[in-house]
Design an enzyme around this catalytic site. Structure first.
Site, mmCIF file in Angstrom:
data_model
loop_
_atom_site.group_PDB
_atom_site.id
_atom_site.type_symbol
_atom_site.label_atom_id
_atom_site.label_comp_id
_atom_site.label_asym_id
_atom_site.label_seq_id
_atom_site.Cartn_x
_atom_site.Cartn_y
_atom_site.Cartn_z
ATOM 1 N N PHE A 72 -5.588 1.868 12.186
ATOM 2 C CA PHE A 72 -5.922 1.004 11.056
ATOM 3 C C PHE A 72 -5.447 1.660 9.775
ATOM 4 C CE2 PHE A 72 -8.825 0.031 14.463
ATOM 5 C CZ PHE A 72 -8.825 -1.350 14.489
ATOM 6 N N GLU A 73 -4.960 0.835 8.837
ATOM 7 C CA GLU A 73 -4.352 1.390 7.620
ATOM 8 C C GLU A 73 -5.333 2.231 6.810
ATOM 9 O OE1 GLU A 73 -3.206 -2.277 5.713
ATOM 10 O OE2 GLU A 73 -5.011 -2.295 4.497
ATOM 11 N N SER A 74 -6.622 2.003 7.001
ATOM 12 C CA SER A 74 -7.625 2.761 6.261
ATOM 13 C C SER A 74 -7.596 4.252 6.590
ATOM 14 C CB SER A 74 -9.005 2.184 6.568
ATOM 15 O OG SER A 74 -9.148 1.987 7.959
ATOM 16 N N GLY A 75 -6.823 4.650 7.595
ATOM 17 C CA GLY A 75 -6.747 6.069 7.950
ATOM 18 C C GLY A 75 -7.481 6.378 9.235
ATOM 19 N N HIS A 96 0.833 -1.223 0.000
ATOM 20 C CA HIS A 96 0.000 0.000 0.000
ATOM 21 C C HIS A 96 0.860 1.262 0.000
ATOM 22 C CE1 HIS A 96 -3.920 -1.686 0.262
ATOM 23 N NE2 HIS A 96 -4.110 -1.685 1.559
#
Lengths: 303, 259
Positions: free
Chosen positions: B46-49, A107
């Site tokens: 979390f990587e989603s922000g 990512h």
């Protein structure tokens, strides 16, 4: 190629899809079951557009639909997964059949390729992917990465080349007629994708006045100068969701994943929800008002 | 029981006031359990922000709106992952399709990369987390096919070829500290960086673990039993964290052993 002139950014979904030529290099918004411009993707498929190349972070939905419709040629990606529902069925099958070429990144590394473009740099150093097959196995992008020491400190780094897709296709919360775009909640990599792309098309849940945008300017993710065209598409992410608008449609996702198990059943899915409906509003009628209302977000929780 | 003891063992690896990068499923359950017990000051990223999540109930994934709602900061994926590169993340939790003796993970493909038998989802943020977090905890079911002698594809770095190869490759994070399975807790021998058995779960033998491991496991002379879950931990898991049994399936009767 059609070009939309300044001051006429509000266009129809059909007009927006018509802007995208066959074979275009796309980057599409989305993270898990949110922020995906799926009404636009369905319209691209309906118009027969394809042969696309993707540079992808989390646009699992767009990639899987395009792959399932046979419209995806190759992709550089960091992850396609239907969170909570397993692998992306059509994409996985297409790669296993040799129909879609894939080249993998992390990512952070794929996003850094857009960041380099957004910053006007030829490349960007990162400290990820080192020592792994993400560096060693590069069927498409051998020339897009290079290990080199930092010229100032000598530390080992991986440089990733700037990526400038032809189009960023984005679904967002709201915009005004000038193309100022606001997103509620997490913003995925929309800003990096839009700043890297040569042209940006945005579909939104709501069109609001410029005054409304200016009352909350801190929420403006993309200022109008970055955005070529805006399309008003309520429920434009369905069956994915939009924070503060509606939750993702679990029932429909399960239906989709089941349909994706074989090319025949997915063909039936496309007949029912893409080719069999003339436009997005016919699609929404097919989903049904009751279901759409059930998905509406609770204003307190945002979903 | 297998999944519950995994969640409990994983939760115990987290310390109070740490910054933790969390994935879906058991990692999330372990993180919740830690915040309800010894680590109320844990910051969940979390990587989603999503920074500082305060979730109401189990989420189906890192992009779930349940995690986003009422978090400390809703931001971009790039921001969240850049915290890792800046050395601000203490611990990352990862799952795996395959893990080898140096803690390297495959989550990309089974078979040939260009024409795989099974195309898996890909790295996502896993490579970033494992490259950069100060330490990484891998949570995986203990089956021979998941612990192969050789990975089909090396997506996410553990200790690469062992020894100091990880550092020489330029990876600044500390690498995997623990592998937690439904049979055992494993670690890494400090010099060779080969995987070694740390403890076996109650009712599991060293031979059971070896039989389900496709490479030669280092086994120290004495292997303690994993400290079993307390009643309080079990109650939190079953009544508060996963009352629907979405991830922690109710215990199944043991299959009769072949003689």
């Amino acid at each position: 190629m059609t070009q939309v002139s300044h001051g006429q950014k509000l266009i129809s979904l059909a007009e927006a899809a018509a802007l995208v030529p066959d074979g275009a290099h796309l980057t599409i918004s989305g993270f898990a079951h949110s922020l995906a411009p799926l009404a636009l993707v369905r319209e691209l498929i309906r118009q027969g557009k394809g042969n696309f190349e993707l540079t992808s972070m989390g646009d699992c939905w767009a990639a899987d639909m395009l792959a399932g419709a046979g419209r995806l040629k190759r992709t550089r990606l960091s992850n396609y997964m239907f969170e909570g529902f397993g692998r992306c069925p059509n994409f996985s099958r297409a790669v296993e059949a040799g129909e879609v070429e894939a080249d993998d990144y992390s990512h952070f590394a794929i996003t850094s390729r857009w960041v380099a473009a957004a910053l006007g740099l030829p490349s960007m150093p990162v400290r990820v992917m080192l020592g792994t097959d993400l560096v060693r196995k590069k069927p498409l992008d051998r020339d897009a990465i290079a290990e080199a020491p930092c010229p100032l400190t000598g530390e080992p780094l991986l440089f990733v080349r700037a990526s400038r897709p032809d189009f960023a296709l984005v679904h967002a919360s709201r915009a005004d007629a000038e193309g100022n775009v606001q997103v509620f909640g997490t913003v995925s990599t929309i800003e990096e994708q839009a700043r890297a792309a040569r042209r940006v098309i945005v579909t939104v849940e709501e069109i609001v006045s410029g005054q409304t945008i200016r009352e909350q300017p801190e929420s403006t993710l993309l200022p109008g100068f970055l955005v070529e065209a805006v399309v008003h598409v309520p429920y434009g992410a369905h069956p994915a969701g939009m924070f503060r608008h509606y939750n993702f449609d679990r029932q429909h996702v399960e239906h989709y994943v089941r349909a994706g198990k074989s090319p025949e059943t997915f063909r039936q899915y496309l007949e029912a929800y893409v080719f069999g409906v003339p436009d997005h509003y016919a699609y929404l009628r097919k989903i049904g008002i009751r279901r759409l209302m059930e998905l509406r977000a609770d204003p307190w929780w945002g979903y | 029981m297998g999944q519950e003891i995994m969640a409990v063992a994983a939760a115990r690896e987290l310390r109070d006031n740490e910054m933790a990068f969390i994935g879906t499923g058991l990692p999330m359950i372990a993180a919740y359990l830690a915040t309800f017990t010894h680590a109320p000051g844990l910051t969940l990223i979390f990587e989603s922000g999503i920074i500082g999540a305060q979730p109401r109930g189990l989420a189906i994934g890192v992009g779930d709106f349940k995690l986003l709602s009422h978090c400390q900061k809703a931001t971009s994926l790039y921001y969240a992952l850049s915290l890792l590169q800046a050395g601000r993340v203490d611990v990352g939790f990862l799952g795996a399709a395959e893990v080898d003796q140096y803690g390297n993970i495959n989550s990309t493909a089974i078979g040939d990369y260009r024409r795989p038998t099974v195309r898996l989802p890909g790295s996502g943020g896993a490579n970033d987390i494992a490259s950069l977090a100060k330490r990484v905890i891998i949570i995986v079911g203990h089956q021979r096919r998941k612990f192969p002698a050789r990975l089909h594809y090396l997506t996410t770095p553990g200790f690469l070829d062992g020894g100091d190869s990880r550092r020489r490759a330029g990876l600044v994070g500390g690498g995997p500290s623990r592998v937690i399975t439904d049979l055992a807790v494993l670690g890494f021998e400090p010099v060779s960086k080969r995987m070694q058995l740390e403890s076996v779960h109650p009712g599991v033998t060293v031979e059971d673990v070896k039989a389900e491991t496709g490479f030669e496991l280092l086994v120290p002379s004495t292997i303690p039993e994993t400290v079993p879950p307390t009643l309080g931990e079990i109650r939190l898991l079953r009544e508060r964290i996963d009352p629907e049994g979405e991830y922690l399936a109710p215990p199944q009767p043991a299959a009769p052993k072949a003689v």
